[in-house]
Design a protein around this motif. Structure first.
Motif, PDB file in Angstrom:
ATOM      1  N   GLN A  79       0.835  -1.201   0.000  1.00 27.21           N
ATOM      2  CA  GLN A  79       0.000   0.000   0.000  1.00 27.21           C
ATOM      3  C   GLN A  79       0.872   1.253   0.000  1.00 27.21           C
ATOM      4  O   GLN A  79       1.970   1.265   0.557  1.00 27.21           O
ATOM      5  CB  GLN A  79      -0.896   0.014   1.247  1.00 27.21           C
ATOM      6  CG  GLN A  79      -1.729  -1.238   1.433  1.00 27.21           C
ATOM      7  CD  GLN A  79      -2.734  -1.418   0.325  1.00 27.21           C
ATOM      8  OE1 GLN A  79      -3.466  -0.503  -0.006  1.00 27.21           O
ATOM      9  NE2 GLN A  79      -2.759  -2.607  -0.269  1.00 27.21           N
ATOM     10  N   LYS A  80       0.348   2.318  -0.595  1.00 24.52           N
ATOM     11  CA  LYS A  80       1.066   3.595  -0.594  1.00 24.52           C
ATOM     12  C   LYS A  80       1.148   4.137   0.829  1.00 24.52           C
ATOM     13  O   LYS A  80       0.351   3.779   1.694  1.00 24.52           O
ATOM     14  CB  LYS A  80       0.367   4.584  -1.517  1.00 24.52           C
ATOM     15  CG  LYS A  80       0.529   4.205  -2.987  1.00 24.52           C
ATOM     16  CD  LYS A  80      -0.222   5.126  -3.914  1.00 24.52           C
ATOM     17  CE  LYS A  80       0.236   6.539  -3.791  1.00 24.52           C
ATOM     18  NZ  LYS A  80      -0.381   7.432  -4.787  1.00 24.52           N
ATOM     19  N   ASP A  90      13.059  10.101   0.748  1.00 23.85           N
ATOM     20  CA  ASP A  90      13.293   9.615  -0.617  1.00 23.85           C
ATOM     21  C   ASP A  90      12.788   8.197  -0.853  1.00 23.85           C
ATOM     22  O   ASP A  90      12.115   7.933  -1.848  1.00 23.85           O
ATOM     23  CB  ASP A  90      14.787   9.681  -0.969  1.00 23.85           C
ATOM     24  CG  ASP A  90      15.261  11.116  -1.170  1.00 23.85           C
ATOM     25  OD1 ASP A  90      14.411  12.006  -1.401  1.00 23.85           O
ATOM     26  OD2 ASP A  90      16.489  11.335  -1.099  1.00 23.85           O
ATOM     27  N   ALA A  91      13.119   7.272   0.042  1.00 26.58           N
ATOM     28  CA  ALA A  91      12.724   5.869  -0.165  1.00 26.58           C
ATOM     29  C   ALA A  91      11.203   5.719  -0.150  1.00 26.58           C
ATOM     30  O   ALA A  91      10.644   4.925  -0.916  1.00 26.58           O
ATOM     31  CB  ALA A  91      13.366   4.971   0.887  1.00 26.58           C
ATOM     32  N   ILE A  92      10.529   6.482   0.689  1.00 32.45           N
ATOM     33  CA  ILE A  92       9.067   6.391   0.767  1.00 32.45           C
ATOM     34  C   ILE A  92       8.437   7.021  -0.478  1.00 32.45           C
ATOM     35  O   ILE A  92       7.468   6.489  -1.036  1.00 32.45           O
ATOM     36  CB  ILE A  92       8.548   7.008   2.077  1.00 32.45           C
ATOM     37  CG1 ILE A  92       9.028   6.129   3.239  1.00 32.45           C
ATOM     38  CG2 ILE A  92       7.032   7.154   2.057  1.00 32.45           C
ATOM     39  CD1 ILE A  92       8.739   6.657   4.606  1.00 32.45           C
ATOM     40  N   HIS A  93       9.001   8.135  -0.947  1.00 28.91           N
ATOM     41  CA  HIS A  93       8.520   8.751  -2.185  1.00 28.91           C
ATOM     42  C   HIS A  93       8.674   7.762  -3.348  1.00 28.91           C
ATOM     43  O   HIS A  93       7.754   7.596  -4.161  1.00 28.91           O
ATOM     44  CB  HIS A  93       9.292  10.037  -2.477  1.00 28.91           C
ATOM     45  CG  HIS A  93       8.981  10.622  -3.812  1.00 28.91           C
ATOM     46  ND1 HIS A  93       7.778  11.235  -4.094  1.00 28.91           N
ATOM     47  CD2 HIS A  93       9.710  10.662  -4.953  1.00 28.91           C
ATOM     48  CE1 HIS A  93       7.778  11.622  -5.353  1.00 28.91           C
ATOM     49  NE2 HIS A  93       8.943  11.286  -5.892  1.00 28.91           N
ATOM     50  N   GLN A  94       9.815   7.079  -3.416  1.00 28.55           N
ATOM     51  CA  GLN A  94      10.058   6.106  -4.490  1.00 28.55           C
ATOM     52  C   GLN A  94       9.081   4.934  -4.381  1.00 28.55           C
ATOM     53  O   GLN A  94       8.592   4.418  -5.379  1.00 28.55           O
ATOM     54  CB  GLN A  94      11.501   5.616  -4.458  1.00 28.55           C
ATOM     55  CG  GLN A  94      11.876   4.782  -5.656  1.00 28.55           C
ATOM     56  CD  GLN A  94      11.753   5.561  -6.961  1.00 28.55           C
ATOM     57  OE1 GLN A  94      12.225   6.685  -7.090  1.00 28.55           O
ATOM     58  NE2 GLN A  94      11.097   4.957  -7.937  1.00 28.55           N
ATOM     59  N   ILE A  99       4.589   2.078  -6.884  1.00 30.14           N
ATOM     60  CA  ILE A  99       3.247   1.491  -6.811  1.00 30.14           C
ATOM     61  C   ILE A  99       2.338   2.129  -7.857  1.00 30.14           C
ATOM     62  O   ILE A  99       1.621   1.434  -8.582  1.00 30.14           O
ATOM     63  CB  ILE A  99       2.662   1.601  -5.386  1.00 30.14           C
ATOM     64  CG1 ILE A  99       3.414   0.655  -4.442  1.00 30.14           C
ATOM     65  CG2 ILE A  99       1.162   1.292  -5.383  1.00 30.14           C
ATOM     66  CD1 ILE A  99       3.040   0.789  -2.986  1.00 30.14           C
ATOM     67  N   ASP A 100       2.380   3.460  -7.968  1.00 27.30           N
ATOM     68  CA  ASP A 100       1.563   4.141  -8.980  1.00 27.30           C
ATOM     69  C   ASP A 100       1.928   3.668 -10.380  1.00 27.30           C
ATOM     70  O   ASP A 100       1.043   3.382 -11.196  1.00 27.30           O
ATOM     71  CB  ASP A 100       1.754   5.658  -8.895  1.00 27.30           C
ATOM     72  CG  ASP A 100       1.000   6.280  -7.737  1.00 27.30           C
ATOM     73  OD1 ASP A 100       0.048   5.645  -7.224  1.00 27.30           O
ATOM     74  OD2 ASP A 100       1.362   7.401  -7.343  1.00 27.30           O
ATOM     75  N   ARG A 121       4.845  -6.396 -12.650  1.00 25.74           N
ATOM     76  CA  ARG A 121       3.912  -6.467 -11.525  1.00 25.74           C
ATOM     77  C   ARG A 121       4.292  -7.604 -10.568  1.00 25.74           C
ATOM     78  O   ARG A 121       4.232  -7.447  -9.360  1.00 25.74           O
ATOM     79  CB  ARG A 121       2.479  -6.640 -12.026  1.00 25.74           C
ATOM     80  CG  ARG A 121       1.948  -5.399 -12.731  1.00 25.74           C
ATOM     81  CD  ARG A 121       0.526  -5.579 -13.220  1.00 25.74           C
ATOM     82  NE  ARG A 121      -0.403  -5.855 -12.147  1.00 25.74           N
ATOM     83  CZ  ARG A 121      -0.969  -4.932 -11.374  1.00 25.74           C
ATOM     84  NH1 ARG A 121      -0.705  -3.656 -11.568  1.00 25.74           N
ATOM     85  NH2 ARG A 121      -1.801  -5.267 -10.426  1.00 25.74           N
ATOM     86  N   VAL A 122       4.699  -8.740 -11.120  1.00 22.54           N
ATOM     87  CA  VAL A 122       5.046  -9.894 -10.277  1.00 22.54           C
ATOM     88  C   VAL A 122       6.298  -9.621  -9.454  1.00 22.54           C
ATOM     89  O   VAL A 122       6.373  -9.996  -8.278  1.00 22.54           O
ATOM     90  CB  VAL A 122       5.226 -11.161 -11.148  1.00 22.54           C
ATOM     91  CG1 VAL A 122       5.890 -12.282 -10.377  1.00 22.54           C
ATOM     92  CG2 VAL A 122       3.883 -11.618 -11.693  1.00 22.54           C
ATOM     93  N   PHE A 123       7.284  -8.969 -10.056  1.00 23.64           N
ATOM     94  CA  PHE A 123       8.551  -8.755  -9.356  1.00 23.64           C
ATOM     95  C   PHE A 123       8.620  -7.452  -8.570  1.00 23.64           C
ATOM     96  O   PHE A 123       9.581  -7.215  -7.845  1.00 23.64           O
ATOM     97  CB  PHE A 123       9.728  -8.857 -10.338  1.00 23.64           C
ATOM     98  CG  PHE A 123       9.965 -10.271 -10.773  1.00 23.64           C
ATOM     99  CD1 PHE A 123      10.539 -11.188  -9.912  1.00 23.64           C
ATOM    100  CD2 PHE A 123       9.582 -10.695 -12.036  1.00 23.64           C
ATOM    101  CE1 PHE A 123      10.736 -12.506 -10.292  1.00 23.64           C
ATOM    102  CE2 PHE A 123       9.775 -12.014 -12.427  1.00 23.64           C
ATOM    103  CZ  PHE A 123      10.358 -12.923 -11.557  1.00 23.64           C
TER     104      PHE A 123
END
Length: 164
Positions: A79-80, A90-94, A99-100, A121-123
């Motif tokens: 989840q975002k 930075d890591a959370i923004h990435q 996800i988007d 999507r799988v990886f």
């Protein structure tokens, strides 16, 4: 004569092969107190995590103590982030951007890029697990349940960076 002997051996071992016990899921960890468990799903905030790219798992210890847990899940569990003020680390923004981006990929067989999109999507959980290693302490909230298919690993119901 040899064929009969081999047939007898094969028939005598067949019941032992057919009675192999199915894998048993590990019980929820001790730190999953009744207040954190609903419908056999435990919710915990992890202090930090390590990622195993080969197996597609993360392992983390819960805030407040307890044995580390190893978790794995499909993309829909990721989840975002929530509760952070701008600018995001930075890591959370990435994490949110990945996800988007992957959620917008078409896996419709009529799309010429469907196979590559499906692989992405799988990886993607492995990529997101690598990002989770870089998160500030105590921001990763996970919900997980026992997994009959993978003893020693719990199945992610959700995983989300959440501001403390």
């Amino acid at each position: 004569m040899l064929k009969r002997a081999l047939a007898a051996v094969a028939l005598s071992t067949l019941p032992s092969v057919l009675t192999v016990a199915p894998a048993q899921a590990d019980p929820l960890p001790v730190f999953c107190a009744p207040a954190t468990v609903v419908d056999n799903v435990c919710t915990a905030r992890l202090t930090s995590v390590t990622a195993d790219v080969i197996n597609g798992t993360i392992t983390g210890a819960p805030v407040g103590g307890g044995a580390p847990v190893t978790l794995a899940g499909q993309l829909d569990a990721y989840q975002k982030s929530t509760g952070f003020s701008a600018p995001l680390p930075d890591a959370i923004h990435q994490w949110d951007t990945n996800i988007d981006n992957v959620n917008s990929l078409s896996v419709d067989p009529s799309d010429p890029g469907w196979y590559g999109n499906a692989k992405s999507r799988v990886f993607m959980p492995r990529t997101l697990n690598d990002l989770a290693v870089q998160f500030p302490p105590d921001v990763l909230v996970v919900r997980f349940t026992p997994d009959d298919a993978a003893p020693g690993t719990f199945r992610l119901v959700s995983i989300q960076p959440t501001a403390p």
